[in-house]
Write a protein that holds these residues in place. Structure first.
Motif, PDB file in Angstrom:
ATOM      1  N   LYS A 158       0.546   0.383   7.958  1.00  0.00           N
ATOM      2  CA  LYS A 158       1.414   1.379   8.573  1.00  0.00           C
ATOM      3  C   LYS A 158       2.416   1.912   7.560  1.00  0.00           C
ATOM      4  O   LYS A 158       2.938   1.165   6.726  1.00  0.00           O
ATOM      5  N   ASN A 175       5.300   1.905  -0.124  1.00  0.00           N
ATOM      6  CA  ASN A 175       5.438   1.516   1.269  1.00  0.00           C
ATOM      7  C   ASN A 175       6.858   1.006   1.463  1.00  0.00           C
ATOM      8  O   ASN A 175       7.271   0.055   0.793  1.00  0.00           O
ATOM      9  N   GLY A 234       0.197   6.873   8.761  1.00  0.00           N
ATOM     10  CA  GLY A 234       1.000   6.201   9.773  1.00  0.00           C
ATOM     11  C   GLY A 234       0.352   4.956  10.342  1.00  0.00           C
ATOM     12  O   GLY A 234       1.013   3.936  10.536  1.00  0.00           O
ATOM     13  N   HIS A 235      -0.958   5.014  10.616  1.00  0.00           N
ATOM     14  CA  HIS A 235      -1.638   3.879  11.276  1.00  0.00           C
ATOM     15  C   HIS A 235      -3.101   3.888  10.834  1.00  0.00           C
ATOM     16  O   HIS A 235      -3.925   4.609  11.402  1.00  0.00           O
ATOM     17  N   TRP A 260      -4.165   8.443  14.097  1.00  0.00           N
ATOM     18  CA  TRP A 260      -3.968   7.805  12.801  1.00  0.00           C
ATOM     19  C   TRP A 260      -2.646   8.215  12.158  1.00  0.00           C
ATOM     20  O   TRP A 260      -2.197   7.589  11.216  1.00  0.00           O
ATOM     21  N   GLU A 261      -2.052   9.297  12.637  1.00  0.00           N
ATOM     22  CA  GLU A 261      -0.746   9.767  12.167  1.00  0.00           C
ATOM     23  C   GLU A 261      -0.754  10.017  10.654  1.00  0.00           C
ATOM     24  O   GLU A 261       0.117   9.561   9.917  1.00  0.00           O
TER      25      GLU A 261
END
Length: 282
Positions: A91, A165, A137-138, A118-119
């Motif tokens: 993420k 990240n 995002g995911h 999935w962003e």
């Protein structure tokens, strides 16, 4: 046939059940070994291709290249396939493409377009983070994202992948590195199943008549379980037995390594004079 009675069927059922339990136990052990601890990892495959053939010097003054009505010296397509090769959801991961030199980016797009859940989004370019920048995002295990970048450049650009990240450390590695590690993991599973194939059937044979029935079932199941992992074991053995020996070459006083070298190399002072006969050490 008088020997086919209830006792025979009982022994047969016990033998088959024992064999199946042995196979299931070996498969569960291999599955647990393959999963191991939770691992977050992204792998990428980066390619840079010239979109159009090079135009010779004689024709260059008479030919103009345009991309959506914009004149360009030449077109290059950067394709990057990013995959979650770990076993845990990643993420908030950011991926940036550092272009050297900074050529104009004509267009960027996904091929194919990822699902909204999935962003995946493209972040604005800044002075601190130049170049195309994306946020995942995911990204669940096994999911892949393909990014296309169209560049206007007179020559092939140099592209490096930068990762960030804000909440956790997620290794972002070239696909060749993660593929090599995956082969090693599958080779270890193959070794475990091979040892089970040598040991578990013998243990069943020691149980007597019931074990005599179960042992062949266990052997057949373990062979079937070993088959998908056998190519990785063969590749690992070939690499171990036939990989070339490292060579050390001296080029203008700089040590050049050819082969797989592990460790730390420290340079201090000026390189010493080396006779011509010792330019290459094996």
């Amino acid at each position: 046939m008088p020997w086919i009675n209830d006792a025979f069927w009982q022994q047969l059922a016990i033998g088959i059940a024992g064999g199946l339990l042995g196979i299931i136990g070996a498969l569960l052990a291999a599955q647990l070994s393959s999963r191991g601890k939770p691992k977050k990892e992204l792998s990428y495959d980066l390619r840079i291709e010239r979109a159009l053939p090079e135009i010779g010097k004689e024709l260059a003054p008479h030919v103009a290249i345009r991309y959506k009505d914009r004149p360009v010296p030449a077109l290059y397509v950067v394709t990057c396939k990013v995959e979650n090769t770990g076993n845990t959801v990643v993420k908030g991961q950011q991926i940036r493409f550092d272009l050297t030199p900074a050529h104009p980016v004509l267009e960027t797009y996904f091929a194919p377009k990822p699902e909204p859940e999935w962003e995946i989004e493209e972040l604005p370019e800044t002075e601190e983070t130049p170049g195309p920048n994306y946020r995942f995002g995911h990204l669940a295990p096994g999911r892949k994202i393909t990014i296309k970048i169209i560049l206007a450049a007179p020559e092939e650009p140099k592209v490096e992948v930068r990762d960030f990240n804000p909440t956790e450390h997620v290794p972002v590695l070239p696909r060749t590195s993660t593929a090599r590690a995956n082969v090693q993991v599958r080779a270890r599973i193959a070794v475990a199943l091979l040892l089970a194939l040598l040991v578990i059937p013998q243990a069943f044979y020691a149980l007597g008549s019931v074990g005599d029935i179960a042992a062949p079932v266990v052997q057949l199941g373990l062979v079937a379980a070993l088959a998908p992992f056998a190519p990785s074991l063969i590749r690992a053995l070939v690499h171990l037995l036939f990989r070339p020996a490292p060579r050390i070459n001296l080029d203008r006083g700089i040590v050049m390594y050819d082969g797989e070298i592990r460790g730390v190399i420290n340079f201090s002072g000026e390189p010493a004079d080396v006779p011509d006969s010792a330019q290459t050490l094996e």
